[in-house]
Design an enzyme around this catalytic site. Sequence first.
Site, PDB file in Angstrom:
ATOM      1  N   TYR A   1      -4.508  -9.015   9.971  1.00 46.31           N
ATOM      2  CA  TYR A   1      -3.807 -10.203   9.494  1.00 46.31           C
ATOM      3  C   TYR A   1      -2.548 -10.418  10.317  1.00 46.31           C
ATOM      4  N   PHE A   2      -2.218 -11.680  10.558  1.00 45.57           N
ATOM      5  CA  PHE A   2      -0.914 -11.991  11.141  1.00 45.57           C
ATOM      6  C   PHE A   2       0.092 -12.133   9.974  1.00 45.57           C
TER       7      PHE A   2
ATOM      8  N   ASN B   1      11.670  -8.478   1.946  1.00 50.48           N
ATOM      9  CA  ASN B   1      11.865  -8.090   3.346  1.00 50.48           C
ATOM     10  C   ASN B   1      11.381  -9.199   4.276  1.00 50.48           C
ATOM     11  N   ASN B   2      10.410  -9.956   3.806  1.00 55.36           N
ATOM     12  CA  ASN B   2       9.746 -10.922   4.695  1.00 55.36           C
ATOM     13  C   ASN B   2      10.400 -12.303   4.616  1.00 55.36           C
TER      14      ASN B   2
ATOM     15  N   ILE C   1      -2.550 -10.618  -1.544  1.00 57.82           N
ATOM     16  CA  ILE C   1      -3.724 -11.137  -0.818  1.00 57.82           C
ATOM     17  C   ILE C   1      -4.990 -10.886  -1.638  1.00 57.82           C
TER      18      ILE C   1
ATOM     19  N   SER D   1      -3.777  -4.962  10.224  1.00 59.37           N
ATOM     20  CA  SER D   1      -2.581  -5.783  10.414  1.00 59.37           C
ATOM     21  C   SER D   1      -2.340  -6.002  11.902  1.00 59.37           C
TER      22      SER D   1
ATOM     23  N   ARG E   1       6.401 -16.195  14.964  1.00 60.29           N
ATOM     24  CA  ARG E   1       5.277 -15.528  14.300  1.00 60.29           C
ATOM     25  C   ARG E   1       4.158 -16.510  14.010  1.00 60.29           C
TER      26      ARG E   1
ATOM     27  N   LYS F   1       2.923  -1.231   1.792  1.00 56.98           N
ATOM     28  CA  LYS F   1       3.049  -2.104   2.969  1.00 56.98           C
ATOM     29  C   LYS F   1       4.476  -2.366   3.450  1.00 56.98           C
TER      30      LYS F   1
ATOM     31  N   ASP G   1      -6.217   4.881  -9.590  1.00 56.01           N
ATOM     32  CA  ASP G   1      -5.574   5.208  -8.322  1.00 56.01           C
ATOM     33  C   ASP G   1      -6.630   5.700  -7.345  1.00 56.01           C
TER      34      ASP G   1
ATOM     35  N   TYR H   1       4.190   2.935   8.529  1.00 58.75           N
ATOM     36  CA  TYR H   1       3.248   1.978   7.936  1.00 58.75           C
ATOM     37  C   TYR H   1       2.208   1.545   8.983  1.00 58.75           C
TER      38      TYR H   1
ATOM     39  N   LYS I   1      -2.156   2.087   9.433  1.00 59.58           N
ATOM     40  CA  LYS I   1      -3.200   1.089   9.722  1.00 59.58           C
ATOM     41  C   LYS I   1      -4.008   1.509  10.956  1.00 59.58           C
TER      42      LYS I   1
HETATM   43  P1  NAD Z   1       0.310  -5.930  -2.275  1.00 63.24           P
HETATM   44  O1  NAD Z   1       1.277  -4.813  -2.384  1.00 63.24           O
HETATM   45  O2  NAD Z   1       0.627  -7.195  -2.983  1.00 63.24           O
HETATM   46  O3  NAD Z   1      -1.159  -5.438  -2.731  1.00 63.24           O
HETATM   47  C1  NAD Z   1      -1.598  -4.112  -2.552  1.00 63.24           C
HETATM   48  C2  NAD Z   1      -2.111  -3.629  -3.900  1.00 63.24           C
HETATM   49  O4  NAD Z   1      -2.594  -2.294  -3.767  1.00 63.24           O
HETATM   50  C3  NAD Z   1      -1.032  -3.613  -4.984  1.00 63.24           C
HETATM   51  O5  NAD Z   1      -1.494  -4.346  -6.103  1.00 63.24           O
HETATM   52  C4  NAD Z   1      -0.847  -2.134  -5.322  1.00 63.24           C
HETATM   53  O6  NAD Z   1      -0.545  -1.933  -6.691  1.00 63.24           O
HETATM   54  C5  NAD Z   1      -2.204  -1.549  -4.919  1.00 63.24           C
HETATM   55  N1  NAD Z   1      -2.190  -0.132  -4.545  1.00 63.24           N
HETATM   56  C6  NAD Z   1      -1.395   0.485  -3.633  1.00 63.24           C
HETATM   57  N2  NAD Z   1      -1.731   1.790  -3.550  1.00 63.24           N
HETATM   58  C7  NAD Z   1      -2.769   2.009  -4.408  1.00 63.24           C
HETATM   59  C8  NAD Z   1      -3.531   3.155  -4.761  1.00 63.24           C
HETATM   60  N3  NAD Z   1      -3.294   4.357  -4.241  1.00 63.24           N
HETATM   61  N4  NAD Z   1      -4.513   3.011  -5.688  1.00 63.24           N
HETATM   62  C9  NAD Z   1      -4.756   1.807  -6.253  1.00 63.24           C
HETATM   63  N5  NAD Z   1      -4.058   0.690  -5.954  1.00 63.24           N
HETATM   64  C10 NAD Z   1      -3.063   0.788  -5.042  1.00 63.24           C
HETATM   65  O7  NAD Z   1       0.101  -6.214  -0.717  1.00 63.24           O
HETATM   66  P2  NAD Z   1      -0.648  -7.430   0.004  1.00 63.24           P
HETATM   67  O8  NAD Z   1       0.381  -8.239   0.722  1.00 63.24           O
HETATM   68  O9  NAD Z   1      -1.597  -8.095  -0.900  1.00 63.24           O
HETATM   69  O10 NAD Z   1      -1.434  -6.614   1.125  1.00 63.24           O
HETATM   70  C11 NAD Z   1      -2.772  -6.182   0.932  1.00 63.24           C
HETATM   71  C12 NAD Z   1      -3.180  -5.350   2.125  1.00 63.24           C
HETATM   72  O11 NAD Z   1      -3.010  -6.115   3.323  1.00 63.24           O
HETATM   73  C13 NAD Z   1      -2.344  -4.077   2.300  1.00 63.24           C
HETATM   74  O12 NAD Z   1      -3.200  -3.036   2.731  1.00 63.24           O
HETATM   75  C14 NAD Z   1      -1.370  -4.461   3.401  1.00 63.24           C
HETATM   76  O13 NAD Z   1      -0.958  -3.337   4.143  1.00 63.24           O
HETATM   77  C15 NAD Z   1      -2.222  -5.396   4.260  1.00 63.24           C
HETATM   78  N6  NAD Z   1      -1.404  -6.355   5.026  1.00 63.24           N
HETATM   79  C16 NAD Z   1      -0.476  -7.128   4.392  1.00 63.24           C
HETATM   80  C17 NAD Z   1       0.313  -8.000   5.145  1.00 63.24           C
HETATM   81  C18 NAD Z   1       1.372  -8.846   4.485  1.00 63.24           C
HETATM   82  O14 NAD Z   1       2.278  -9.299   5.172  1.00 63.24           O
HETATM   83  N7  NAD Z   1       1.294  -9.126   3.184  1.00 63.24           N
HETATM   84  C19 NAD Z   1       0.144  -8.097   6.537  1.00 63.24           C
HETATM   85  C20 NAD Z   1      -0.830  -7.311   7.142  1.00 63.24           C
HETATM   86  C21 NAD Z   1      -1.614  -6.432   6.372  1.00 63.24           C
HETATM   87  N1  UFG Z   2      13.322 -12.743   9.615  1.00 64.31           N
HETATM   88  C1  UFG Z   2      14.627 -13.190   9.497  1.00 64.31           C
HETATM   89  N2  UFG Z   2      15.287 -12.971   8.333  1.00 64.31           N
HETATM   90  C2  UFG Z   2      14.702 -12.343   7.265  1.00 64.31           C
HETATM   91  C3  UFG Z   2      13.358 -11.893   7.388  1.00 64.31           C
HETATM   92  C4  UFG Z   2      12.705 -12.097   8.577  1.00 64.31           C
HETATM   93  O1  UFG Z   2      15.171 -13.756  10.439  1.00 64.31           O
HETATM   94  O2  UFG Z   2      15.363 -12.169   6.226  1.00 64.31           O
HETATM   95  C5  UFG Z   2      12.575 -13.009  10.862  1.00 64.31           C
HETATM   96  C6  UFG Z   2      12.089 -11.743  11.583  1.00 64.31           C
HETATM   97  O3  UFG Z   2      13.069 -11.271  12.464  1.00 64.31           O
HETATM   98  C7  UFG Z   2      10.822 -12.261  12.284  1.00 64.31           C
HETATM   99  C8  UFG Z   2      10.294 -13.331  11.325  1.00 64.31           C
HETATM  100  O4  UFG Z   2      11.396 -13.705  10.517  1.00 64.31           O
HETATM  101  O5  UFG Z   2      11.177 -12.902  13.483  1.00 64.31           O
HETATM  102  C9  UFG Z   2       9.165 -12.823  10.431  1.00 64.31           C
HETATM  103  O6  UFG Z   2       9.591 -11.638   9.771  1.00 64.31           O
HETATM  104  P1  UFG Z   2       8.745 -10.990   8.573  1.00 64.31           P
HETATM  105  O7  UFG Z   2       9.534  -9.832   8.071  1.00 64.31           O
HETATM  106  O8  UFG Z   2       8.369 -12.043   7.592  1.00 64.31           O
HETATM  107  O9  UFG Z   2       7.399 -10.537   9.270  1.00 64.31           O
HETATM  108  P2  UFG Z   2       7.130  -9.509  10.461  1.00 64.31           P
HETATM  109  O10 UFG Z   2       6.363 -10.240  11.503  1.00 64.31           O
HETATM  110  O11 UFG Z   2       8.358  -8.827  10.891  1.00 64.31           O
HETATM  111  O12 UFG Z   2       6.219  -8.416   9.746  1.00 64.31           O
HETATM  112  C10 UFG Z   2       5.121  -8.785   8.916  1.00 64.31           C
HETATM  113  C11 UFG Z   2       4.884  -7.655   7.919  1.00 64.31           C
HETATM  114  C12 UFG Z   2       4.421  -6.422   8.632  1.00 64.31           C
HETATM  115  C13 UFG Z   2       3.198  -6.738   9.447  1.00 64.31           C
HETATM  116  C14 UFG Z   2       3.485  -7.874  10.398  1.00 64.31           C
HETATM  117  C15 UFG Z   2       2.227  -8.291  11.130  1.00 64.31           C
HETATM  118  O13 UFG Z   2       6.062  -7.376   7.202  1.00 64.31           O
HETATM  119  O14 UFG Z   2       4.062  -5.451   7.697  1.00 64.31           O
HETATM  120  O15 UFG Z   2       3.971  -9.008   9.674  1.00 64.31           O
HETATM  121  O16 UFG Z   2       1.218  -8.578  10.221  1.00 64.31           O
HETATM  122  F1  UFG Z   2       2.853  -5.648  10.154  1.00 64.31           F
END
Ligand code: NAD
Ligand code: UFG
Length: 347
Positions: free
Chosen positions: A176-177, A197-198, A12, A124, A230, A84, A58, A148, A152
């Site tokens: 964020y959703f 995982n997602n 992001i 989140s 979702r 995350k 860091d 996790y 948050k």
């Molecule tokens: P990402 O892992 O791609 O980006 C996070 C970045 O932070 C990485 O580049 C990592 O190297 C860096 N980082 C982690 N710990 C650090 C530290 N101690 N010092 C310096 N850098 C560090 O994740 P993203 O998907 O871009 O998510 C960004 C933010 O949004 C995170 O805080 C995550 O929890 C939050 N968020 C993400 C999602 C999602 O589904 N992607 C949903 C809700 C919230």
């Molecule tokens: N799903 C599957 N198969 C997979 C992965 C996911 O069926 O291999 C399903 C899940 O059960 C869910 C939907 O797809 O119904 C979305 O799953 P994601 O894992 O993509 O997303 P989540 O909503 O479970 O979680 C994500 C992030 C969390 C964050 C949340 C809300 O992983 O960190 O969105 O922002 F907290």
Amino acid sequence: MSILVTGGAGYIGSHTCVELLNAGNEIIVLDNLSNSKPEALDRIKEITGKDFEFYQADLLNKNELMTIFSENKIDAVIHFAGLKAVGESVSIPLHYYHNNITGTLILCEVMEKFGVYNLVFSSSATVYGLQQCVPLHEELPTGATNPYGRTKLMIEEILRDVHVANNKWSIALLRYFNPVGAHSSGRIGEDPNGIPNNLVPYITQVTVGKLPKLKVFGNDYPTEDGTGVRDYIHVVDLAAGHLMALEKVMDSQGVNAYNLGTGIGYSVLEMIDAFERASGNSIPYEIIDRRPGDIGVSYADSSKAKQELNWVAQKGIDDMCRDSWRWQINNPNGYEKDQVKRKISVT
Ligand code: NAD
Ligand code: UFG
């Protein structure tokens, strides 16, 4: 404006850096590259034609942060840096609490020291916990179901306390959703480590043949087709939300939470369908048991972001799937191809 972006090399963060630079801001990026690659930074420069300072640092290292703040004039911070992965957070909770919470505490301490009080924080939808009543709005009680999510939630609380103690702070908590999609150039996108995982990165890897089939986690939820629903949001819309939140933070004080979602929920089967349309491929899948800890339905009421930030998501499900697909086929191994090229050019 000059903005420090923590975690700016991540998924992001990199998309937000592009939008910040395109809007004429200066950025300074801090990332320890624990979950990202330096190639993302090269590509931000390539997309925007703009340069910026990068510190491989860091958040846990206060001295490094002090150096960054003393070498740069910083007006605001967008704080993405954090770990995350929900499952990993259950296995190594202390690491998650230390990295995410201590990292934020140190960031806030240094910001105060340098008189920087404007902060946009990546929260989140996970802070709504097991909430059953959709759409989810900001006034609902919060909760968390894993370490996790608790990081948050705790950071949100810490930031509220920080503001109570010193009302110069102006903070946006962006909930964020489900961020998906990629920049339309196909040059930056989500590059998960190992097996995703997602849902969407898993689907894209099945579609290019890296994984054999998608496992759908349950079809007995109280939804139209029984699979989980979702609120998927395009990462470029999400990035735009940060610019709007930044504007708000710059001319107000206080702490405000905002949902960033489209307000529309799609089921897993609807996502498979949309992805098949976008890619022209069929996606093999099997239904298996529910994933522990999953909720059935989650989608946002984003009317507060509309009213107070003037932000509304513009992109729909077909844009999200098309852009995720473009990123995946152009970069089947994420940013890895560039690393191989680099190694070759060095030897
Ligand atoms: P990402 O892992 O791609 O980006 C996070 C970045 O932070 C990485 O580049 C990592 O190297 C860096 N980082 C982690 N710990 C650090 C530290 N101690 N010092 C310096 N850098 C560090 O994740 P993203 O998907 O871009 O998510 C960004 C933010 O949004 C995170 O805080 C995550 O929890 C939050 N968020 C993400 C999602 C999602 O589904 N992607 C949903 C809700 C919230
Ligand atoms: N799903 C599957 N198969 C997979 C992965 C996911 O069926 O291999 C399903 C899940 O059960 C869910 C939907 O797809 O119904 C979305 O799953 P994601 O894992 O993509 O997303 P989540 O909503 O479970 O979680 C994500 C992030 C969390 C964050 C949340 C809300 O992983 O960190 O969105 O922002 F907290």
